[in-house]
Design a protein around this motif. Structure first.
Motif, PDB file in Angstrom:
ATOM      1  N   ALA A 259       0.830  -1.215   0.000  1.00  0.00           N
ATOM      2  CA  ALA A 259       0.000   0.000   0.000  1.00  0.00           C
ATOM      3  C   ALA A 259       0.856   1.253   0.000  1.00  0.00           C
ATOM      4  CB  ALA A 259      -0.933  -0.016   1.209  1.00  0.00           C
ATOM      5  N   VAL A 260       1.940   1.235   0.768  1.00  0.00           N
ATOM      6  CA  VAL A 260       2.754   2.446   0.875  1.00  0.00           C
ATOM      7  C   VAL A 260       3.565   2.700  -0.390  1.00  0.00           C
ATOM      8  CG1 VAL A 260       4.909   1.496   1.824  1.00  0.00           C
ATOM      9  CG2 VAL A 260       4.095   3.744   2.584  1.00  0.00           C
ATOM     10  N   THR A 261       3.785   1.677  -1.221  1.00  0.00           N
ATOM     11  CA  THR A 261       4.527   1.906  -2.463  1.00  0.00           C
ATOM     12  C   THR A 261       3.745   2.810  -3.407  1.00  0.00           C
ATOM     13  OG1 THR A 261       3.635  -0.037  -3.647  1.00  0.00           O
ATOM     14  CG2 THR A 261       5.571  -0.386  -2.259  1.00  0.00           C
ATOM     15  N   TYR A 262       2.412   2.832  -3.267  1.00  0.00           N
ATOM     16  CA  TYR A 262       1.595   3.701  -4.105  1.00  0.00           C
ATOM     17  C   TYR A 262       1.535   5.131  -3.569  1.00  0.00           C
ATOM     18  CZ  TYR A 262       0.159  -0.599  -6.311  1.00  0.00           C
ATOM     19  OH  TYR A 262       0.179  -1.802  -6.992  1.00  0.00           O
ATOM     20  N   MET A 263       2.141   5.336  -2.399  1.00  0.00           N
ATOM     21  CA  MET A 263       2.210   6.680  -1.832  1.00  0.00           C
ATOM     22  C   MET A 263       3.651   7.170  -1.764  1.00  0.00           C
ATOM     23  SD  MET A 263      -0.349   6.004   1.381  1.00  0.00           S
ATOM     24  CE  MET A 263      -1.766   4.916   1.199  1.00  0.00           C
ATOM     25  N   ALA A 264       4.567   6.443  -2.427  1.00  0.00           N
ATOM     26  CA  ALA A 264       5.991   6.760  -2.316  1.00  0.00           C
ATOM     27  C   ALA A 264       6.294   8.173  -2.791  1.00  0.00           C
ATOM     28  CB  ALA A 264       6.819   5.746  -3.104  1.00  0.00           C
ATOM     29  N   ASN A 265       5.564   8.655  -3.783  1.00  0.00           N
ATOM     30  CA  ASN A 265       5.803  10.013  -4.272  1.00  0.00           C
ATOM     31  C   ASN A 265       5.285  11.074  -3.313  1.00  0.00           C
ATOM     32  OD1 ASN A 265       3.131   9.195  -4.924  1.00  0.00           O
ATOM     33  ND2 ASN A 265       2.943  10.874  -6.364  1.00  0.00           N
ATOM     34  N   GLU A 266       4.597  10.644  -2.240  1.00  0.00           N
ATOM     35  CA  GLU A 266       4.118  11.582  -1.227  1.00  0.00           C
ATOM     36  C   GLU A 266       5.120  11.718  -0.081  1.00  0.00           C
ATOM     37  OE1 GLU A 266       1.277  13.120  -1.721  1.00  0.00           O
ATOM     38  OE2 GLU A 266       0.492  11.915  -3.364  1.00  0.00           O
ATOM     39  N   ALA A 267       6.197  10.914  -0.096  1.00  0.00           N
ATOM     40  CA  ALA A 267       7.134  10.878   1.028  1.00  0.00           C
ATOM     41  C   ALA A 267       8.048  12.099   1.042  1.00  0.00           C
ATOM     42  CB  ALA A 267       7.965   9.604   0.979  1.00  0.00           C
ATOM     43  N   LYS A 268       8.327  12.598   2.232  1.00  0.00           N
ATOM     44  CA  LYS A 268       9.296  13.691   2.365  1.00  0.00           C
ATOM     45  C   LYS A 268      10.696  13.223   1.991  1.00  0.00           C
ATOM     46  CE  LYS A 268       7.051  16.386   6.044  1.00  0.00           C
ATOM     47  NZ  LYS A 268       7.168  16.853   7.460  1.00  0.00           N
ATOM     48  N   ASN A 269      11.025  11.992   2.398  1.00  0.00           N
ATOM     49  CA  ASN A 269      12.365  11.453   2.152  1.00  0.00           C
ATOM     50  C   ASN A 269      12.249  10.115   1.433  1.00  0.00           C
ATOM     51  OD1 ASN A 269      13.729  13.560   3.793  1.00  0.00           O
ATOM     52  ND2 ASN A 269      12.670  12.548   5.480  1.00  0.00           N
ATOM     53  N   PRO A 270      11.987  10.119   0.124  1.00  0.00           N
ATOM     54  CA  PRO A 270      11.754   8.858  -0.595  1.00  0.00           C
ATOM     55  C   PRO A 270      12.960   7.919  -0.578  1.00  0.00           C
ATOM     56  CG  PRO A 270      11.933  10.708  -2.129  1.00  0.00           C
ATOM     57  CD  PRO A 270      11.826  11.297  -0.770  1.00  0.00           C
ATOM     58  N   LYS A 271      14.167   8.458  -0.427  1.00  0.00           N
ATOM     59  CA  LYS A 271      15.353   7.606  -0.426  1.00  0.00           C
ATOM     60  C   LYS A 271      15.530   6.843   0.883  1.00  0.00           C
ATOM     61  CE  LYS A 271      16.427   8.817  -4.553  1.00  0.00           C
ATOM     62  NZ  LYS A 271      16.187   7.865  -5.669  1.00  0.00           N
ATOM     63  N   GLU A 272      14.693   7.120   1.861  1.00  0.00           N
ATOM     64  CA  GLU A 272      14.758   6.405   3.145  1.00  0.00           C
ATOM     65  C   GLU A 272      13.598   5.426   3.319  1.00  0.00           C
ATOM     66  OE1 GLU A 272      15.061   9.101   6.372  1.00  0.00           O
ATOM     67  OE2 GLU A 272      16.878  10.083   5.634  1.00  0.00           O
ATOM     68  N   LEU A 273      12.831   5.236   2.264  1.00  0.00           N
ATOM     69  CA  LEU A 273      11.654   4.386   2.373  1.00  0.00           C
ATOM     70  C   LEU A 273      11.997   2.953   2.740  1.00  0.00           C
ATOM     71  CD1 LEU A 273       9.504   5.704  -0.622  1.00  0.00           C
ATOM     72  CD2 LEU A 273       8.985   5.923   1.808  1.00  0.00           C
ATOM     73  N   HIS A 274      13.142   2.453   2.247  1.00  0.00           N
ATOM     74  CA  HIS A 274      13.505   1.066   2.564  1.00  0.00           C
ATOM     75  C   HIS A 274      13.742   0.883   4.062  1.00  0.00           C
ATOM     76  CE1 HIS A 274      17.320   3.173   2.216  1.00  0.00           C
ATOM     77  NE2 HIS A 274      17.938   2.160   2.789  1.00  0.00           N
ATOM     78  N   LYS A 275      14.288   1.901   4.713  1.00  0.00           N
ATOM     79  CA  LYS A 275      14.511   1.815   6.154  1.00  0.00           C
ATOM     80  C   LYS A 275      13.181   1.742   6.908  1.00  0.00           C
ATOM     81  CE  LYS A 275      18.811   4.501   5.898  1.00  0.00           C
ATOM     82  NZ  LYS A 275      19.517   5.733   6.344  1.00  0.00           N
ATOM     83  N   ILE A 276      12.226   2.561   6.468  1.00  0.00           N
ATOM     84  CA  ILE A 276      10.904   2.553   7.111  1.00  0.00           C
ATOM     85  C   ILE A 276      10.231   1.205   6.894  1.00  0.00           C
ATOM     86  CG2 ILE A 276       8.694   3.742   7.257  1.00  0.00           C
ATOM     87  CD1 ILE A 276      10.051   6.168   5.948  1.00  0.00           C
ATOM     88  N   LEU A 277      10.406   0.650   5.692  1.00  0.00           N
ATOM     89  CA  LEU A 277       9.817  -0.649   5.378  1.00  0.00           C
ATOM     90  C   LEU A 277      10.364  -1.728   6.300  1.00  0.00           C
ATOM     91  CD1 LEU A 277       7.847  -1.837   3.271  1.00  0.00           C
ATOM     92  CD2 LEU A 277       9.818  -2.335   1.837  1.00  0.00           C
ATOM     93  N   PHE A 278      11.685  -1.731   6.510  1.00  0.00           N
ATOM     94  CA  PHE A 278      12.298  -2.731   7.399  1.00  0.00           C
ATOM     95  C   PHE A 278      11.829  -2.548   8.840  1.00  0.00           C
ATOM     96  CE2 PHE A 278      16.057  -2.518   4.280  1.00  0.00           C
ATOM     97  CZ  PHE A 278      15.405  -3.369   3.413  1.00  0.00           C
ATOM     98  N   LYS A 279      11.745  -1.294   9.271  1.00  0.00           N
ATOM     99  CA  LYS A 279      11.276  -1.028  10.634  1.00  0.00           C
ATOM    100  C   LYS A 279       9.857  -1.554  10.827  1.00  0.00           C
ATOM    101  CE  LYS A 279      13.998   3.179  11.542  1.00  0.00           C
ATOM    102  NZ  LYS A 279      13.916   4.649  11.777  1.00  0.00           N
ATOM    103  N   ALA A 280       9.012  -1.309   9.833  1.00  0.00           N
ATOM    104  CA  ALA A 280       7.618  -1.750   9.938  1.00  0.00           C
ATOM    105  C   ALA A 280       7.525  -3.264  10.023  1.00  0.00           C
ATOM    106  CB  ALA A 280       6.812  -1.233   8.742  1.00  0.00           C
ATOM    107  N   ILE A 281       8.305  -3.965   9.192  1.00  0.00           N
ATOM    108  CA  ILE A 281       8.271  -5.434   9.220  1.00  0.00           C
ATOM    109  C   ILE A 281       8.794  -5.963  10.545  1.00  0.00           C
ATOM    110  CG2 ILE A 281       9.455  -7.456   8.274  1.00  0.00           C
ATOM    111  CD1 ILE A 281       7.024  -6.704   6.706  1.00  0.00           C
ATOM    112  N   ILE A 282       9.853  -5.358  11.074  1.00  0.00           N
ATOM    113  CA  ILE A 282      10.412  -5.799  12.365  1.00  0.00           C
ATOM    114  C   ILE A 282       9.390  -5.580  13.483  1.00  0.00           C
ATOM    115  CG2 ILE A 282      12.163  -5.312  14.115  1.00  0.00           C
ATOM    116  CD1 ILE A 282      14.074  -4.660  11.792  1.00  0.00           C
ATOM    117  N   ILE A 283       8.790  -4.382  13.498  1.00  0.00           N
ATOM    118  CA  ILE A 283       7.804  -4.078  14.537  1.00  0.00           C
ATOM    119  C   ILE A 283       6.614  -5.022  14.436  1.00  0.00           C
ATOM    120  CG2 ILE A 283       6.121  -2.358  15.317  1.00  0.00           C
ATOM    121  CD1 ILE A 283       8.178  -0.206  14.502  1.00  0.00           C
TER     122      ILE A 283
END
Length: 692
Positions: A259-283
């Motif tokens: 779902a968040v991949t379709y909002m990637a262009n809305e991100a303030k820091n798109p180059k950090e999206l992979h870090k957020i993705l890993f954090k979400a999966i870990i949590i």
């Protein structure tokens, strides 16, 4: 994001601006691709994290644990740990793709860049179908958990609740990303709160603690025997095969990340999206494993596999009746929250496909006020209603567990779509070797191959264990896949004149067999009635198809008249020529041009008749103008075409508006009236007029 920033985000009234990449008429502007936000308010890392958590948590916490327990018993906790470890590897590759191309196209967008046309279409088709299936499953699950009574009234109430939520959540997508993001963040915070309310009392008895005694509701005897399963089928038999079966059933646990991949262009820091993705999966992995562990220690195995709401049993054991009521209501909202992101993602998926000419361009047009792909929202709302009806229909006619059947269709289709997405990583490494990557996943070739091989192993093992049932489900899966092929052909015909000719060549004999459906006798009579007395007249039939109307026109003009019949399809021309070979005043010609009429006629014609060709025209005004030059002044014209297939699938954009059609014909030299006649499968567009 601190509390002040979070609160400001929730209460800020968003200001809209024109979406980039899509012009006012809904067409793609290649010089301004949709890689920037459609909103002035960008999504911060904390907001995206909560959206991810909300999307991943949900029904996976409340439906899947029972499936895992039935397959393996308490040992299914190991399967949950394994599935989130695998999810972590999957996120490596999704993370690379997301930071490489952070657009609103999401997971489909990765495939569009990696492959040609057919594979991206099928990927987008499967992603969209599974998303709609997933939303239908979630709203039905929420309704069942909130209204568990097995009465006729309760059944209708569940249907009503489902309808309300489908409309409400799609309305948020209609209102654009700003309103939707606020809702998703709220649901994400609420989800963590509800799950924590389930976990903590399972290990700490607060009533006893307040009395000065430490006690726990967790009962280790519920874990014995640790491994439970029936049957010995599958790969390897015994424990290994049922571990694989449990893994397949709970694979959906990490779905929702897309779902968040379709909002990637809305991100303030798109180059950090992979870090957020890993954090979400870990949590989510930690939360889910703790939750599952708490349930298997507080709910006996017998209750777990027989009660449709084991979480409600757990809440009753740990918090009493009041706690159970609170948790049931909370779970209802959590499940709804998990599906809340799909209407936004799904509509953006259709918009991206339309932008890439892999779907009808109608779905790319933004709303004049909200800038949302509102037509895509309407379309997917109808489809979600259909899938929801399919599940409820199964209950009404007493199918064997329709929810489980639909869920397994959803899982298998999702794994196929995910496999296509994963293979985009090595494909793009070769195709775009010089593009800078903020993050590179390890083993870009062998990694996706191993993961996809693991998915295949899960499916094969499941078929070996469940036999005919699994085969039947795979039949539904195959049907959904093959259903996408005619849609692809339709889209190719929509944009590519050569594809129009090729497809018509292939389907010419099908057209002959089905002419009574697409061109019934009633419509033929309407055409002939509008022409009136045509004895001795010269008629141009532009688009004779297989000659159904040609023979009737030839009979009415008599031997003193002439029929010049043309078609873009050579096979159709041959069929028509064969059917009229005894009629010397009928002349059949092959004319494949769709942007101009270049056929030389020996004389001006009195009338023009055309059925089913108008929407194929690539330059309709130019072609109509060239036709007009071949018609006598006062000559009659009749065009018949189709719109609103199955009541909601539109034809080409310019055929939707009566006013636009009238203006276009007027510029070509005709004065016309437009009538629309509804039929079972589409609406006939009947245009009748005269040459000025």
């Amino acid at each position: 994001m601190n509390f002040k920033e979070f609160w400001h985000y929730l209460i800020t009234d968003p200001k809209k601006q024109q979406a980039q990449g899509i012009s006012a008429d809904g067409t793609f502007d290649p010089e301004h691709p949709i890689t920037t936000s459609s909103s002035t308010k960008r999504l911060g890392n904390g907001v995206i994290l909560f959206i991810l958590i909300n999307s991943i948590l949900g029904s996976s916490l409340f439906y899947l644990p029972g499936l895992g327990m039935k397959a393996l018993g308490p040992a299914s906790i190991i399967a949950w740990i394994i599935i989130f470890m695998i999810a972590g590897f999957v996120m490596l590759y999704i993370g690379e793709l997301m930071v490489l191309h952070p657009t609103s196209g999401g997971t489909y967008g990765f495939c569009q860049r990696a492959y040609g046309r057919f594979i991206p279409f099928m990927a987008g088709w499967l992603i969209w179908v599974t998303g709609n299936l997933g939303m239908a499953l979630n709203v039905v699950a929420a309704a069942e958990y909130f209204i568990p009574a097995q009465t006729q009234v309760a059944f209708y109430l569940r249907i009503a609740f489902s309808i309300i939520w489908i409309i409400a959540l799609n309305y948020m997508a209609y209102r654009s990303i700003d309103a939707g993001a606020t809702m998703l963040v709220t649901f994400g915070v609420f989800s963590l709160g509800v799950v924590s309310l389930m976990i903590i009392p399972s290990f700490i008895d607060f009533g006893a603690l307040f009395s000065g005694v430490f006690a726990s509701s967790f009962n280790t005897s519920f874990l014995e025997p640790f491994v439970r399963f029936d049957g010995v089928g599958g790969i390897g038999g015994g424990l290994f095969s049922h571990m694989l079966l449990s893994l397949l059933f709970i694979t959906e646990a990490f779905f929702g990340f897309e779902a968040v991949t379709y909002m990637a262009n809305e991100a303030k820091n798109p180059k950090e999206l992979h870090k957020i993705l890993f954090k979400a999966i870990i949590i989510c992995g930690i939360v889910v494993v703790l939750y599952i562990f708490s349930t298997i220690g507080t709910v006996a195995y017998g209750e777990y596999v027989t009660d449709a709401r084991p979480f409600a049993v757990q809440a009753l054991h740990t918090m009493g009746q009041m706690g159970q009521n609170i948790v049931v209501f909370g779970m209802y909202l959590v499940i709804i929250g998990a599906t809340a992101a799909w209407p936004i993602a799904g509509s953006r998926l259709l918009q991206a496909m339309a932008r890439d000419k892999l779907h009808l361009k109608h779905f790319a047009k933004p709303h004049p006020k909200h800038n949302s792909p509102y037509r895509a929202v309407y379309f997917q709302t109808v489809i979600i209603f259909f899938f929801t009806w399919f599940i409820f229909r199964g209950y009404a006619v007493k199918w064997g567990d329709p929810y489980r059947v639909t869920y397994l269709i959803y899982v298998v289709l999702s794994l196929i779509a995910l496999s296509i997405i994963l293979f985009a990583v090595p494909k793009l490494r070769r195709k775009e070797p010089d593009v800078q990557r903020a993050f590179k996943a390890p083993l870009p070739t062998i990694g996706p191959i191993v993961i996809v091989a693991f998915f295949l192993l899960l499916i094969v093992n499941w078929v070996m264990i469940e036999g005919a049932f699994a085969t039947a489900v795979l039949g539904f899966v195959a049907a959904f896949i093959f259903l996408g092929i005619p849609f692809f052909l339709m889209i190719e015909m929509y944009y590519d004149p050569k594809a129009i000719v090729r497809v018509n060549e292939v389907l010419s004999y099908v057209t002959l067999l089905t002419e009574g459906i697409h061109f019934p006798l009633s419509i033929r009579k309407n055409v002939l009635k509008a022409l009136g007395d045509i004895r001795g007249r010269v008629i141009l039939e532009y688009g004779c198809s297989v000659g159904s109307l040609t023979k009737r026109l030839a009979k009415r003009v008599t031997g003193d008249g002439r029929i010049y019949a043309t078609d873009i399809t050579l096979h159709n021309v041959k069929i028509t020529d064969k059917r009229t070979k005894k009629l010397s005043h009928v002349f059949v010609n092959h004319h494949p041009g769709l942007d101009d009429f270049t056929l030389q006629l020996p004389t001006l014609v009195d009338d023009v008749v055309s059925v089913g060709v108008l929407s194929y025209m690539q330059d309709p005004l130019k072609l109509l103008t060239s036709l007009s030059a071949r018609v006598k002044k006062g000559g009659r014209i009749i065009f018949v075409d189709y719109d609103k297939f199955f009541y909601f699938i539109p034809n080409v954009q310019w055929i939707e508006s009566d006013e636009q059609l009238q203006n276009m014909f007027a510029k070509a030299g005709f004065r016309v009236k437009v009538n629309r006649k509804k039929s079972l499968f589409w609406t006939y567009v009947i245009i009748i007029g005269r040459k000025l």
